[in-house]
Design a protein around this motif. Structure first.
Motif, PDB file in Angstrom:
ATOM      1  N   ASN A  53       0.846  -1.196   0.000  1.00 62.31           N
ATOM      2  CA  ASN A  53       0.000   0.000   0.000  1.00 62.31           C
ATOM      3  C   ASN A  53       0.883   1.249   0.000  1.00 62.31           C
ATOM      4  O   ASN A  53       2.031   1.205   0.488  1.00 62.31           O
ATOM      5  CB  ASN A  53      -0.929   0.043   1.221  1.00 62.31           C
ATOM      6  CG  ASN A  53      -2.088  -0.933   1.105  1.00 62.31           C
ATOM      7  OD1 ASN A  53      -2.882  -0.835   0.179  1.00 62.31           O
ATOM      8  ND2 ASN A  53      -2.153  -1.877   2.046  1.00 62.31           N
ATOM      9  N   GLU A  54       0.318   2.323  -0.493  1.00 66.62           N
ATOM     10  CA  GLU A  54       1.016   3.608  -0.461  1.00 66.62           C
ATOM     11  C   GLU A  54      -0.028   4.689  -0.213  1.00 66.62           C
ATOM     12  O   GLU A  54      -1.036   4.797  -0.931  1.00 66.62           O
ATOM     13  CB  GLU A  54       1.749   3.861  -1.780  1.00 66.62           C
ATOM     14  CG  GLU A  54       2.598   5.112  -1.741  1.00 66.62           C
ATOM     15  CD  GLU A  54       3.467   5.270  -2.976  1.00 66.62           C
ATOM     16  OE1 GLU A  54       4.116   6.311  -3.118  1.00 66.62           O
ATOM     17  OE2 GLU A  54       3.492   4.326  -3.803  1.00 66.62           O
ATOM     18  N   VAL A  55       0.185   5.459   0.848  1.00 65.13           N
ATOM     19  CA  VAL A  55      -0.763   6.507   1.250  1.00 65.13           C
ATOM     20  C   VAL A  55      -0.012   7.831   1.248  1.00 65.13           C
ATOM     21  O   VAL A  55       1.013   7.980   1.928  1.00 65.13           O
ATOM     22  CB  VAL A  55      -1.359   6.217   2.640  1.00 65.13           C
ATOM     23  CG1 VAL A  55      -2.316   7.342   3.046  1.00 65.13           C
ATOM     24  CG2 VAL A  55      -2.069   4.874   2.642  1.00 65.13           C
ATOM     25  N   SER A  56      -0.508   8.782   0.516  1.00 64.30           N
ATOM     26  CA  SER A  56       0.119  10.106   0.439  1.00 64.30           C
ATOM     27  C   SER A  56      -0.537  11.035   1.450  1.00 64.30           C
ATOM     28  O   SER A  56      -1.768  11.177   1.496  1.00 64.30           O
ATOM     29  CB  SER A  56      -0.015  10.686  -0.972  1.00 64.30           C
ATOM     30  OG  SER A  56       0.485  12.001  -1.014  1.00 64.30           O
ATOM     31  N   LEU A  57       0.280  11.637   2.286  1.00 62.29           N
ATOM     32  CA  LEU A  57      -0.208  12.627   3.246  1.00 62.29           C
ATOM     33  C   LEU A  57      -0.065  14.049   2.707  1.00 62.29           C
ATOM     34  O   LEU A  57      -0.574  15.006   3.309  1.00 62.29           O
ATOM     35  CB  LEU A  57       0.552  12.494   4.570  1.00 62.29           C
ATOM     36  CG  LEU A  57       0.414  11.158   5.287  1.00 62.29           C
ATOM     37  CD1 LEU A  57       1.227  11.163   6.560  1.00 62.29           C
ATOM     38  CD2 LEU A  57      -1.046  10.860   5.599  1.00 62.29           C
ATOM     39  N   VAL A  58       0.632  14.190   1.588  1.00 65.08           N
ATOM     40  CA  VAL A  58       0.810  15.511   0.997  1.00 65.08           C
ATOM     41  C   VAL A  58      -0.461  15.943   0.283  1.00 65.08           C
ATOM     42  O   VAL A  58      -0.882  17.110   0.350  1.00 65.08           O
ATOM     43  CB  VAL A  58       2.015  15.515   0.026  1.00 65.08           C
ATOM     44  CG1 VAL A  58       2.150  16.852  -0.678  1.00 65.08           C
ATOM     45  CG2 VAL A  58       3.283  15.166   0.773  1.00 65.08           C
ATOM     46  N   VAL A  92      -2.745  14.499  14.267  1.00 61.94           N
ATOM     47  CA  VAL A  92      -2.852  13.066  14.577  1.00 61.94           C
ATOM     48  C   VAL A  92      -3.849  12.490  13.589  1.00 61.94           C
ATOM     49  O   VAL A  92      -5.040  12.861  13.593  1.00 61.94           O
ATOM     50  CB  VAL A  92      -3.299  12.823  16.024  1.00 61.94           C
ATOM     51  CG1 VAL A  92      -3.404  11.332  16.290  1.00 61.94           C
ATOM     52  CG2 VAL A  92      -2.353  13.479  17.001  1.00 61.94           C
ATOM     53  N   ILE A  93      -3.372  11.588  12.740  1.00 59.58           N
ATOM     54  CA  ILE A  93      -4.149  11.112  11.609  1.00 59.58           C
ATOM     55  C   ILE A  93      -4.412   9.625  11.772  1.00 59.58           C
ATOM     56  O   ILE A  93      -3.520   8.858  12.145  1.00 59.58           O
ATOM     57  CB  ILE A  93      -3.399  11.378  10.288  1.00 59.58           C
ATOM     58  CG1 ILE A  93      -3.003  12.855  10.196  1.00 59.58           C
ATOM     59  CG2 ILE A  93      -4.217  10.945   9.089  1.00 59.58           C
ATOM     60  CD1 ILE A  93      -1.879  13.122   9.239  1.00 59.58           C
ATOM     61  N   LEU A  94      -5.636   9.234  11.480  1.00 57.88           N
ATOM     62  CA  LEU A  94      -6.034   7.820  11.475  1.00 57.88           C
ATOM     63  C   LEU A  94      -6.211   7.417  10.025  1.00 57.88           C
ATOM     64  O   LEU A  94      -7.030   7.993   9.295  1.00 57.88           O
ATOM     65  CB  LEU A  94      -7.328   7.626  12.261  1.00 57.88           C
ATOM     66  CG  LEU A  94      -7.531   6.234  12.898  1.00 57.88           C
ATOM     67  CD1 LEU A  94      -6.401   5.929  13.857  1.00 57.88           C
ATOM     68  CD2 LEU A  94      -8.860   6.182  13.622  1.00 57.88           C
ATOM     69  N   CYS A  95      -5.413   6.412   9.641  1.00 55.79           N
ATOM     70  CA  CYS A  95      -5.385   6.005   8.240  1.00 55.79           C
ATOM     71  C   CYS A  95      -5.823   4.555   8.109  1.00 55.79           C
ATOM     72  O   CYS A  95      -5.293   3.667   8.784  1.00 55.79           O
ATOM     73  CB  CYS A  95      -3.982   6.202   7.677  1.00 55.79           C
ATOM     74  SG  CYS A  95      -3.760   5.579   5.998  1.00 55.79           S
ATOM     75  N   SER A  96      -6.799   4.321   7.240  1.00 53.15           N
ATOM     76  CA  SER A  96      -7.247   2.964   6.938  1.00 53.15           C
ATOM     77  C   SER A  96      -6.565   2.521   5.648  1.00 53.15           C
ATOM     78  O   SER A  96      -6.842   3.078   4.570  1.00 53.15           O
ATOM     79  CB  SER A  96      -8.764   2.924   6.791  1.00 53.15           C
ATOM     80  OG  SER A  96      -9.180   1.636   6.403  1.00 53.15           O
ATOM     81  N   LEU A  97      -5.685   1.523   5.774  1.00 55.31           N
ATOM     82  CA  LEU A  97      -4.925   1.085   4.611  1.00 55.31           C
ATOM     83  C   LEU A  97      -5.786   0.340   3.603  1.00 55.31           C
ATOM     84  O   LEU A  97      -5.481   0.316   2.411  1.00 55.31           O
ATOM     85  CB  LEU A  97      -3.757   0.203   5.057  1.00 55.31           C
ATOM     86  CG  LEU A  97      -2.688   0.888   5.919  1.00 55.31           C
ATOM     87  CD1 LEU A  97      -1.619  -0.109   6.321  1.00 55.31           C
ATOM     88  CD2 LEU A  97      -2.050   2.057   5.172  1.00 55.31           C
ATOM     89  N   SER A  98      -6.853  -0.272   4.083  1.00 57.28           N
ATOM     90  CA  SER A  98      -7.692  -1.036   3.162  1.00 57.28           C
ATOM     91  C   SER A  98      -8.522  -0.122   2.268  1.00 57.28           C
ATOM     92  O   SER A  98      -8.767  -0.409   1.097  1.00 57.28           O
ATOM     93  CB  SER A  98      -8.610  -1.976   3.940  1.00 57.28           C
ATOM     94  OG  SER A  98      -9.430  -1.229   4.828  1.00 57.28           O
ATOM     95  N   THR A  99      -8.967   1.028   2.810  1.00 58.35           N
ATOM     96  CA  THR A  99      -9.805   1.948   2.029  1.00 58.35           C
ATOM     97  C   THR A  99      -9.068   3.212   1.617  1.00 58.35           C
ATOM     98  O   THR A  99      -9.645   4.040   0.899  1.00 58.35           O
ATOM     99  CB  THR A  99     -11.042   2.323   2.856  1.00 58.35           C
ATOM    100  OG1 THR A  99     -10.617   3.003   4.050  1.00 58.35           O
ATOM    101  CG2 THR A  99     -11.840   1.085   3.232  1.00 58.35           C
ATOM    102  N   GLN A 100      -7.837   3.392   2.080  1.00 49.93           N
ATOM    103  CA  GLN A 100      -7.036   4.574   1.751  1.00 49.93           C
ATOM    104  C   GLN A 100      -7.686   5.860   2.301  1.00 49.93           C
ATOM    105  O   GLN A 100      -7.403   6.963   1.804  1.00 49.93           O
ATOM    106  CB  GLN A 100      -6.851   4.700   0.234  1.00 49.93           C
ATOM    107  CG  GLN A 100      -6.158   3.520  -0.422  1.00 49.93           C
ATOM    108  CD  GLN A 100      -4.666   3.476  -0.105  1.00 49.93           C
ATOM    109  OE1 GLN A 100      -4.015   4.504   0.005  1.00 49.93           O
ATOM    110  NE2 GLN A 100      -4.139   2.288   0.075  1.00 49.93           N
ATOM    111  N   GLN A 101      -8.506   5.732   3.323  1.00 47.04           N
ATOM    112  CA  GLN A 101      -9.155   6.906   3.896  1.00 47.04           C
ATOM    113  C   GLN A 101      -8.305   7.477   5.016  1.00 47.04           C
ATOM    114  O   GLN A 101      -7.725   6.741   5.809  1.00 47.04           O
ATOM    115  CB  GLN A 101     -10.547   6.552   4.432  1.00 47.04           C
ATOM    116  CG  GLN A 101     -11.542   6.182   3.345  1.00 47.04           C
ATOM    117  CD  GLN A 101     -12.919   5.878   3.924  1.00 47.04           C
ATOM    118  OE1 GLN A 101     -13.103   5.874   5.136  1.00 47.04           O
ATOM    119  NE2 GLN A 101     -13.885   5.654   3.036  1.00 47.04           N
TER     120      GLN A 101
END
Length: 1346
Positions: A53-58, A92-101
């Motif tokens: 997975n890859e999640v961009s916070l930018v 403080v961020i909550l990230c769901s890797l399955s939905t990319q939310q």
């Protein structure tokens, strides 16, 4: 004494991620790694080497696009199936890797410097830019916010009453003014980033925060509890560093401290006080400590160090060191050097929370490494006496070697230490039986240093003596010397900079060949490298190891072991597959390891320790997992093994039940090992011994008896396992090494009888060798005193089943006498003066002590003192004898020699008063010789010798002699002393006959009277015993008249009738009284029908047939019943009697089957089987109702608990009632067996009488009655014969009632044995379980009546 050995390496290079990695976290359930950068998060799988997975916070605006953003924390939340990310900007961020939310659950305006979650993930702690701490729940609900700097000490503030204040202390040379000086607080270290550090205790109840105090500029550590209440503040520590790590077990908090000349790792207690430290192997201001990390089980502390830039030209390095503690000493076990430049720079590292010895490392160039370590003991693998039993322990740039064959010193002390310029990572010993003391060391610079044992022309500066050295000590030890240092030449040196531990599982299999394993960084493959020394004639100290050949394996190799005897090399893959590596083959073939059935072997679980061993004739792979499961090939034989070692033909194991078990593998099988190691199996004999809790095997000294164990704290214990001891003793005895065997047995208290019992024939053939090797009078005497008739190889030390069977000694021979005589003969031939005391001991130790011979030898020493310097004096010999024999017994035997000089010599050494024995001796000296000896023998109670001497004193002493003969019953001995024609012989014979008459031995008395001519007494004796033939002979000698003979005949007939000898009585009447009519009547009364008919026809009195014979035959059917024993009343009708016998037999048989069924039901229900019987039944009163094991024990209870002493009458009554046929009575089953056996025996005894009756019935034409009798008797016999196998099914094992005693018994085993004895069948009733015999060959049936 263990080292950390690299298990495997997992490497993922060139991860395709944006920007530069900043931190990472683990997703343990998914087995993936989360890496944070200035652009966002990526999830990678290091096993498959792909980005998940890859999640961009930018894109969402949480991080700036210019790349200046920073992630301060990443945490995988298992319950919420999401990842929590904290940025330096305060989000403080909550990230769901399955939905990319992405969801921002909170924001701190001042920014966040630290985010730390509790171990249970119930709480999260944030350190803000305003120097505050915010505690929130897992749902991000704020609990409390407090200032990070507190003026208060905390709730655990110490209470003082003024004692011990600084003003009252002694300050030495500083003077009293030091008490009033203000303490100067040093500021934080120059390289300190002033960021707070947070660490949690393993249970999540406390956390510690290290911050720089704004007032003093120094760091302090504060401890808070879970409710966010301040507990304590650390004492001022100068030079305290920022690194902080709370030990998961909860005892200590680790940090760093810079001191004037060193840098230490220091430990704080929860109350803030310092508690111990250890020093890092660096100079001051040479390195800085970036971080400290404890592994999950608190056994390893990882220290992340980085060089401080001092010179512009030097390349700074970063290093990860792994430290462990043992016996209060900190060991540096592993050192991993990385570069601080380029992609090799470490960004972050952490221990795996699930796998305790897995370390994860993330480098700057998106390079991920995971190292798995396990504990191993590096020991030499020789099996002969040349092996010194070396054990090597890594400690930084030192290797501590302990030689257990010669010294046993507790760690951290050692026999000697090897010094190296770089930290050491691996140690291996040469797998060669003759050169097993040679070792090779791989250090952090990838150099292999080879040390060999042998002659060295000069002292080696790299070898330093340890505990055995020092002033005043002379070391008799061959230390190794540095042979050469080899640099490993890789084909591609670039890889070396990234992974500092490229090679693992280093194994030295031949003098110039090493095996090492590397793992592929691109795929799950491994490569086995052959490292061979390159020829170098120029440089003698340094060499080069080239990779001569390599073999690729599909899979990750996690262990490699070599058998030094067979040279077999075995590989274990991560999935449990076992392969055999044919390293000597030109093709370097790798093939599956197969068991005896030809199937490939595969461990169900990866094993951290593997060994090769010969079990029987098969070479097997032994494996032990980190969960204590022990495998042989692919069979799990135990699940509670903590350590194991293979030595020669033995397998030694320690278990969780705190035992050490030793098994002989020569003829063992998997099933026997599994049974021996099972928890419900009770081991006996040599196999098992108790050890201290937590003991682990360090090594076994070859060709010795020492087994070295290490306790959990680190101290050592040497034990001598009985199996090893006895095996080594047997080897020594087979090699005729009696001295070594004797010294070992004496030291370890092994019974010395084993020296003879091991092989009696060999011992007796080598007695001279035994004596010359022992060569000590005291030791030979010790051997004599321990001799006993017991064969210890069958009782105390039973030989293993696999041992060779020796010829047993002659059963007619006496072991003690045989050994004593054989050794005495040899000692007398070698040097009788030197071995004088041993010769005396051999006489005393015999079954019948030859004390007279011993005293005579001592007397000879007194008269003729030998000139031999090794000889002993009579005084010393007698003094020694008094230790072996009681002085009073020795005095009596000296008196029995009739030598008064010898008596006086012994009496002087005794405690007797001279006033007692001197008058007695003087009186004896005045007597005539024979009477003197008679008096002495009578005093010593040697009555046979006494009457012999007294018989020589003359006729006047015969009355005294006769009185002594009568008093001591010495008639047979006395008759041998006199001539049969002498009067003394006649008197003794008459006295003997009268004695026999008193003992109711009438027939021997009559013979004795007849022999000496006392015919009247002989006749009386023969009449009493009923010997009518001898009585008539004596009557003839007495010249009886005819009337006297008639009277004598009628008297004899009456005696014979009383004894139920009717035929003999009839013969006496016919011969002496000529009364044939009375004789016929007696014969009819005795059922001697044929003899009665003979007399009738002899005297032609046919009328008697009609008047007496036929009526007797017809009534005989009932008269026989009167002579059948043990019936309550006689039966007039014989057929009724047979019916009664059959009915009784059937009834008892049916009841017996019912009783046995009840007994089985009671045993299955777990009821009490205790049965009072024999003498134990006396404890119960007459009216007690005691249930037996054959009845339900809950049905009856004791009605009377009174215990009384029985009279002899009551005891006889109890014996009669012991076997009662009453239903429910004690031992009813035995009573039924007894009654059934009695019926069968009585019926069997009637065969002869029935046969005679049938013949007479047929003779007088009573055919119908005869057939009826014959048929009824035949049916009865057949019924009983068919029922025997069904009734007598039990087999009585007397051995089961024998208590198990001996050195191998425990309290539980003895109690169980006695309980079994109490519930078993009494020995006196054992014959009841033997079925009565029905003789089919006995002729009773008359074929004429068929």
């Amino acid at each position: 004494m263990r080292n950390l050995k690299l298990f495997r390496t997992l490497e993922f290079r060139d991860i395709q991620g944006p920007g530069n990695p900043q931190c990472f976290s683990l997703r343990t359930e998914q087995g993936t790694v989360l890496i944070g950068s200035e652009h966002g998060l990526i999830e990678v799988d290091p096993v498959s080497r792909e980005v998940k997975n890859e999640v961009s916070l930018v894109a969402e605006g949480f991080l700036p696009e210019d790349g200046s953003g920073r992630i301060v924390g990443v945490q995988d939340l298992l319950d919420q199936e999401s990842v929590c990310v904290a940025t330096a900007s305060g989000d403080v961020i909550l990230c769901s890797l399955s939905t990319q939310q992405l969801e921002c659950v909170g924001s701190v305006a001042s920014g966040i410097s630290v985010m730390s979650w509790s171990p249970d993930q119930e709480l999260v702690l944030l350190a803000t830019g305003q120097q505050t701490l915010i505690m929130m729940t897992k749902d991000f609900e704020p609990i409390l916010e407090q200032q990070i700097h507190q003026d208060d000490f905390g709730e655990s503030k110490f209470i003082t009453v003024g004692w011990g204040r600084k003003e009252t202390q002694f300050h030495g040379s500083e003077g009293r003014q030091a008490a009033f000086q203000m303490q100067m607080h040093e500021s934080a270290l120059p390289w300190d980033d002033h960021r707070p550090q947070v660490t949690w205790r393993g249970d999540g109840q406390f956390f510690a925060v290290s911050v720089v105090c704004p007032e003093t500029g120094a760091r302090k550590v504060r401890v808070w509890n879970r409710e966010f209440a301040l507990q304590s503040t650390s004492e001022p520590v100068a030079g305290l560093g920022p690194a902080l790590a709370w030990k998961p077990s909860g005892s200590l908090i680790a940090s760093t401290q810079d001191k004037p000349n060193q840098q230490d790792i220091v430990f704080f207690e929860k109350n803030g006080l310092l508690h111990g430290h250890f020093t890092l192997p660096f100079l001051k201001d040479e390195v800085k400590v970036n971080d400290l990390l404890w592994n999950a089980d608190s056994s390893v502390l990882a220290v992340w160090l980085e060089d401080l830039q001092r010179e512009e030209s030097s390349i700074p390095k970063t290093c990860v060191q792994l430290w462990t503690v043992g016996n209060y000493h900190w060991y540096l076990k592993q050192s991993l050097s990385f570069s601080t430049c380029g992609k090799s720079k470490i960004v972050s590292l952490m221990w795996d929370p699930v796998t305790p010895y897995r370390l994860h490392v993330l480098c700057q160039g998106w390079h991920y490494l995971a190292y798995d370590w396990h504990w191993t003991t590096d020991r030499s693998v020789g099996d002969n006496s040349s092996d010194l039993s070396n054990v090597a322990v890594i400690d930084g740039n030192r290797v501590l070697v302990t030689v257990f064959r010669q010294t046993v010193v507790p760690p951290p002390m050692c026999t000697y230490q090897l010094l190296f310029p770089h930290p050491v990572n691996q140690v291996t010993f040469l797998a060669h039986p003759q050169k097993s003391n040679d070792l090779a060391v791989l250090d952090a610079s990838n150099q292999i240093s080879v040390y060999k044992c042998g002659d060295c022309p000069s002292a080696d500066p790299t070898v330093k003596l340890g505990a055995v050295g020092g002033s005043g000590f002379k070391v008799c030890l061959r230390t190794p010397h540095l042979e050469k240092r080899y640099k490993i030449q890789f084909e591609n040196n670039e890889d070396q900079d990234v992974n500092p531990l490229k090679l693992g599982l280093l194994t030295w299999i031949e003098e110039d060949v090493f095996l090492a394993v590397s793992h592929s960084e691109f795929s799950p493959r491994s490569v086995i490298h052959h490292l061979t020394a390159a020829s170098s004639e120029m440089d003698e100290e340094h060499g080069q190891l080239n990779v001569s050949s390599s073999a690729a394996v599909d899979g990750v190799i996690i262990s490699l072991c070599c058998n030094s005897k067979t040279k077999s090399v075995v590989l274990q893959l991560a999935d449990g597959q076992i392969f055999k590596y044919l390293w000597e083959s030109p093709s370097l073939a790798i093939k599956p390891w197969k068991n005896s059935g030809g199937f490939p072997v595969r461990f169900p679980y990866p094993c951290t320790q593997t060994e090769l061993a010969m079990i029987g004739e098969e070479e097997c792979v032994l494996g032990l997992t980190d969960r204590c499961r022990f495998f042989i090939n692919d069979i799990e034989v135990a699940s509670n093994i903590t350590s194991f070692a293979v030595y020669d033909e033995f397998l030694l194991l320690t278990t969780h039940s705190h035992t050490c078990q030793c098994f002989c593998l020569r003829d063992a099988s998997f099933k026997t090992l599994q049974a021996g190691l099972s928890s419900n199996h009770v081991s006996h004999g040599e196999v098992l011994r108790k050890v201290e809790r937590g003991s682990r095997i360090v090594t076994v000294v070859p060709q010795d008896t020492k087994l070295v164990l290490q306790m959990p704290r680190g101290n050592l214990e040497v034990v001598h396992h009985r199996a090893l001891v006895l095996a080594q003793i047997r080897k020594w005895l087979d090699k005729l090494m009696f001295k070594e065997a004797f010294e070992c047995m004496r030291k370890l208290r092994i019974n010395l009888n084993l020296i003879y019992d091991h092989n009696p024939k060999v011992f007796l053939g080598n007695v001279e060798t035994f004596i010359k090797q022992i060569d000590s009078v005291n030791h030979i005497n010790l051997f004599f005193t321990e001799l006993k008739e017991e064969d210890v190889t069958k009782t105390m030390y039973p030989a293993p089943v696999t041992s060779s069977v020796y010829l047993s000694r002659d059963p007619d021979g006496n072991k003690i006498d045989l050994v004593c005589d054989a050794m005495r003969a040899v000692m007398e031939s070698i040097n009788p003066h030197k071995y004088c005391l041993s010769i005396l001991t051999s006489h005393v130790k015999k079954t019948t002590p030859e004390l007279e011979i011993v005293l005579q030898k001592v007397h000879e020493l007194q008269g003729n003192a030998p000139s031999d310097p090794d000889a002993v004096s009579a005084e010393e010999a007698l003094k020694y004898l008094l230790h072996l024999v009681d002085v009073n017994e020795l005095y009596d035997h000296s008196l029995g020699t009739y030598d008064f000089d010898l008596v006086l010599m012994v009496a002087e050494k005794s405690q007797k008063d001279p006033k007692e024995y001197l008058p007695f001796l003087n009186t004896l000296k005045k007597m005539e010789t024979n009477y003197q000896r008679f008096t002495i023998d009578k005093y010593l109670k040697r009555y046979e010798k006494a009457i012999g001497h007294l018989s020589k004193c003359g006729p006047e002493y015969f009355p005294e002699c006769l009185n002594l003969i009568k008093d001591k019953n010495l008639y047979n001995e006395a008759l041998k002393l006199y001539s049969p024609s002498s009067q003394q012989y006649q008197d003794i014979s008459i006295a003997y006959g009268e004695h026999l008459m008193q003992e109711h031995m009438y027939e021997p008395a009559g013979l004795m009277f007849a022999r000496c001519g006392a015919h009247e007494k002989a006749l009386s004796a023969f009449l009493t015993c009923g010997n009518w033939k001898q009585a008539l002979c004596v009557a003839a000698q007495l010249n009886f008249t005819k009337d006297q003979l008639v009277g004598l005949g009628r008297t004899l007939a009456g005696k014979l009738v009383e004894q139920r000898k009717h035929i003999d009585a009839a013969m006496v009447l016919e011969e002496c009284a000529q009364d044939y009519e009375e004789a016929v009547l007696l014969l009819l009364e005795g059922a001697a029908w044929e003899e009665a008919l003979r007399l009738v026809y002899k005297y032609n009195r046919l009328d008697i047939i009609e008047t007496n014979v036929k009526p007797s035959i017809l009534e005989g059917e009932g008269s026989i019943l009167d002579r059948i024993p043990h019936l309550e009343e006689a039966q007039k009708n014989y057929m009724a009697f047979l019916d009664s016998q059959t009915a009784t037999f059937s009834r008892h048989k049916k009841r017996l089957l019912v009783v046995r069924e009840l007994k089985e039901q009671a045993q299955q229900a777990g009821l009490d089987d205790e049965v009072p019987h024999g003498q134990e039944s006396d404890l119960f009163s007459e009216t007690s109702s005691v249930v037996s094991g054959s009845e339900m024990s809950g049905k009856y209870s004791h009605s009377n608990s009174r215990i009384s002493a029985r009279s002899s009458k009551n005891r006889r009554k109890a014996e009669r009632k012991k076997h009662s046929l009453k239903e429910g009575s004690p031992l009813e089953d035995l009573a039924l067996l007894e009654a059934l056996s009695e019926v069968v025996q009585n019926t069997e005894n009637l065969k002869d009488e029935v046969y005679h009756i049938l013949k007479v019935l047929f003779l007088f034409e009573f055919d119908e009655q005869g057939r009826e009798l014959q048929k009824a008797f035949e049916d009865t016999l057949q019924l009983m014969e068919r029922s025997l196998p069904e009734i007598w099914t039990l087999t009585y094992q007397q051995n089961s009632a024998t208590p198990v005693l001996g050195p191998n018994s425990t309290a539980n085993s003895i109690m169980a044995s006695y309980q079994q004895q109490k519930t078993s069948v009494p020995v006196l009733d054992a014959e009841l379980f033997i079925p009565p015999k029905i003789n089919r060959r006995t002729q009773w049936k008359l074929s004429l009546l068929d």
